[in-house]
Design a protein around this motif. Structure first.
Motif, PDB file in Angstrom:
ATOM      1  N   LEU A   1      18.493  -2.718  60.074  1.00  0.00           N
ATOM      2  CA  LEU A   1      18.428  -1.377  61.348  1.00  0.00           C
ATOM      3  C   LEU A   1      17.713   0.055  61.055  1.00  0.00           C
ATOM      4  O   LEU A   1      17.309   0.049  60.206  1.00  0.00           O
ATOM      5  N   PRO A   2      16.903   0.907  62.249  1.00  0.00           N
ATOM      6  CA  PRO A   2      16.190   1.652  62.277  1.00  0.00           C
ATOM      7  C   PRO A   2      17.557   3.044  61.919  1.00  0.00           C
ATOM      8  O   PRO A   2      18.549   3.340  61.723  1.00  0.00           O
ATOM      9  N   LEU A   3      16.712   3.903  60.904  1.00  0.00           N
ATOM     10  CA  LEU A   3      17.561   4.630  60.225  1.00  0.00           C
ATOM     11  C   LEU A   3      16.921   5.772  60.677  1.00  0.00           C
ATOM     12  O   LEU A   3      16.124   6.795  61.493  1.00  0.00           O
ATOM     13  N   LYS A   4      18.106   6.745  60.631  1.00  0.00           N
ATOM     14  CA  LYS A   4      18.572   8.533  61.789  1.00  0.00           C
ATOM     15  C   LYS A   4      18.407   8.897  60.471  1.00  0.00           C
ATOM     16  O   LYS A   4      19.448   9.382  59.498  1.00  0.00           O
ATOM     17  N   ILE A   5      17.781  10.420  60.160  1.00  0.00           N
ATOM     18  CA  ILE A   5      17.627  11.266  59.062  1.00  0.00           C
ATOM     19  C   ILE A   5      19.049  12.404  60.129  1.00  0.00           C
ATOM     20  O   ILE A   5      18.468  13.083  61.187  1.00  0.00           O
TER      21      ILE A   5
ATOM     22  N   GLU B   1       7.710  11.099  59.747  1.00  0.00           N
ATOM     23  CA  GLU B   1       6.778  10.003  61.090  1.00  0.00           C
ATOM     24  C   GLU B   1       7.941   9.666  61.592  1.00  0.00           C
ATOM     25  O   GLU B   1       9.243   8.438  61.243  1.00  0.00           O
ATOM     26  N   LEU B   2       7.914   9.674  62.989  1.00  0.00           N
ATOM     27  CA  LEU B   2       9.112   9.039  63.203  1.00  0.00           C
ATOM     28  C   LEU B   2       9.127   8.037  64.177  1.00  0.00           C
ATOM     29  O   LEU B   2       7.950   7.744  64.793  1.00  0.00           O
ATOM     30  N   GLY B   3       9.823   6.551  64.684  1.00  0.00           N
ATOM     31  CA  GLY B   3       9.547   5.408  64.849  1.00  0.00           C
ATOM     32  C   GLY B   3      10.042   4.384  64.616  1.00  0.00           C
ATOM     33  O   GLY B   3       9.294   3.031  64.914  1.00  0.00           O
ATOM     34  N   HIS B   4       9.860   4.176  63.256  1.00  0.00           N
ATOM     35  CA  HIS B   4       9.841   3.510  62.483  1.00  0.00           C
ATOM     36  C   HIS B   4      10.858   2.491  62.633  1.00  0.00           C
ATOM     37  O   HIS B   4      12.205   3.130  62.437  1.00  0.00           O
ATOM     38  N   GLY B   5      11.049   1.820  62.264  1.00  0.00           N
ATOM     39  CA  GLY B   5      12.126   0.266  62.376  1.00  0.00           C
ATOM     40  C   GLY B   5      12.345  -0.321  63.656  1.00  0.00           C
ATOM     41  O   GLY B   5      13.468  -0.445  63.685  1.00  0.00           O
ATOM     42  N   ILE B   6      12.039   0.682  64.680  1.00  0.00           N
ATOM     43  CA  ILE B   6      12.980   0.416  66.466  1.00  0.00           C
ATOM     44  C   ILE B   6      11.786  -0.783  66.485  1.00  0.00           C
ATOM     45  O   ILE B   6      10.791  -1.058  67.245  1.00  0.00           O
TER      46      ILE B   6
ATOM     47  N   LEU C   1       7.858  15.029  50.976  1.00  0.00           N
ATOM     48  CA  LEU C   1       7.848  13.637  50.928  1.00  0.00           C
ATOM     49  C   LEU C   1       7.659  13.306  52.363  1.00  0.00           C
ATOM     50  O   LEU C   1       7.330  14.619  53.288  1.00  0.00           O
ATOM     51  N   THR C   2       6.931  12.290  51.914  1.00  0.00           N
ATOM     52  CA  THR C   2       6.592  11.639  54.041  1.00  0.00           C
ATOM     53  C   THR C   2       7.813  10.938  54.296  1.00  0.00           C
ATOM     54  O   THR C   2       8.414   9.847  52.961  1.00  0.00           O
ATOM     55  N   ILE C   3       8.131  11.073  56.059  1.00  0.00           N
ATOM     56  CA  ILE C   3       9.719   9.944  55.308  1.00  0.00           C
ATOM     57  C   ILE C   3       9.320  10.002  56.914  1.00  0.00           C
ATOM     58  O   ILE C   3       8.833  10.219  57.892  1.00  0.00           O
ATOM     59  N   LYS C   4       9.585   8.092  56.702  1.00  0.00           N
ATOM     60  CA  LYS C   4       9.336   7.028  58.060  1.00  0.00           C
ATOM     61  C   LYS C   4      10.579   7.138  58.330  1.00  0.00           C
ATOM     62  O   LYS C   4      10.731   6.291  57.171  1.00  0.00           O
ATOM     63  N   ALA C   5      11.351   7.528  59.321  1.00  0.00           N
ATOM     64  CA  ALA C   5      12.408   6.703  59.525  1.00  0.00           C
ATOM     65  C   ALA C   5      12.293   6.552  61.538  1.00  0.00           C
ATOM     66  O   ALA C   5      11.372   7.018  62.355  1.00  0.00           O
ATOM     67  N   GLY C   6      13.451   5.880  61.819  1.00  0.00           N
ATOM     68  CA  GLY C   6      13.097   5.603  63.345  1.00  0.00           C
ATOM     69  C   GLY C   6      13.989   6.675  64.273  1.00  0.00           C
ATOM     70  O   GLY C   6      13.550   6.823  65.367  1.00  0.00           O
ATOM     71  N   ALA C   7      15.066   7.735  63.469  1.00  0.00           N
ATOM     72  CA  ALA C   7      14.963   9.025  64.921  1.00  0.00           C
ATOM     73  C   ALA C   7      15.477  10.210  63.783  1.00  0.00           C
ATOM     74  O   ALA C   7      15.708  10.106  62.726  1.00  0.00           O
ATOM     75  N   ALA C   8      15.799  11.043  63.972  1.00  0.00           N
ATOM     76  CA  ALA C   8      15.804  12.527  63.105  1.00  0.00           C
ATOM     77  C   ALA C   8      16.316  13.398  64.487  1.00  0.00           C
ATOM     78  O   ALA C   8      15.197  13.920  65.510  1.00  0.00           O
ATOM     79  N   THR C   9      17.311  14.135  63.671  1.00  0.00           N
ATOM     80  CA  THR C   9      18.304  15.437  64.178  1.00  0.00           C
ATOM     81  C   THR C   9      16.991  16.290  64.356  1.00  0.00           C
ATOM     82  O   THR C   9      16.101  16.786  64.365  1.00  0.00           O
ATOM     83  N   ALA C  10      16.890  17.855  65.618  1.00  0.00           N
ATOM     84  CA  ALA C  10      15.893  18.628  65.477  1.00  0.00           C
ATOM     85  C   ALA C  10      16.054  18.917  64.369  1.00  0.00           C
ATOM     86  O   ALA C  10      14.957  20.158  63.516  1.00  0.00           O
TER      87      ALA C  10
END
Length: 87
Positions: free
Chosen positions: A14-18, A51-56, A28-37
């Motif tokens: 499942l993609p991760l949303k921050i 970095e957004l869009g990982h795991g999608i 840190l370097t954060i790689k996630a599917g999505a994040a709020t503004a």
């Protein structure tokens, strides 16, 4: 600190949303599917790289649907049924 979050079982895919709750004080370097503004703003203010869009993944498509659609087109005469004939 690579791989801090290690979700169990089926949750690994499942993609991760921050979300923007809490505070951070390290870079840190954060790689996630999505994040709020708000989360992106807080992370970038702390010097983090986001970095957004990982795991999608793209939605799975039934492989038979294209074949069935092409077969219907052949039967209706909208698609050639084979290699071009020599004239």
């Amino acid at each position: 600190a690579a791989g801090i979050l290690k979700p169990p079982g089926a949750q690994r895919d499942l993609p991760l949303k921050i979300l923007g709750e809490g505070e951070i004080d390290m870079k840190l370097t954060i790689k996630a599917g999505a994040a709020t503004a708000g989360a992106v703003a807080k992370l970038e203010a702390a010097g983090c790289t986001v970095e957004l869009g990982h795991g999608i993944r793209n939605k799975w498509v039934n492989p038979n649907s294209r074949r069935a659609r092409r077969q219907r087109m052949r039967e209706a005469g909208e698609l050639a049924s084979g290699p071009p004939a020599d004239e």
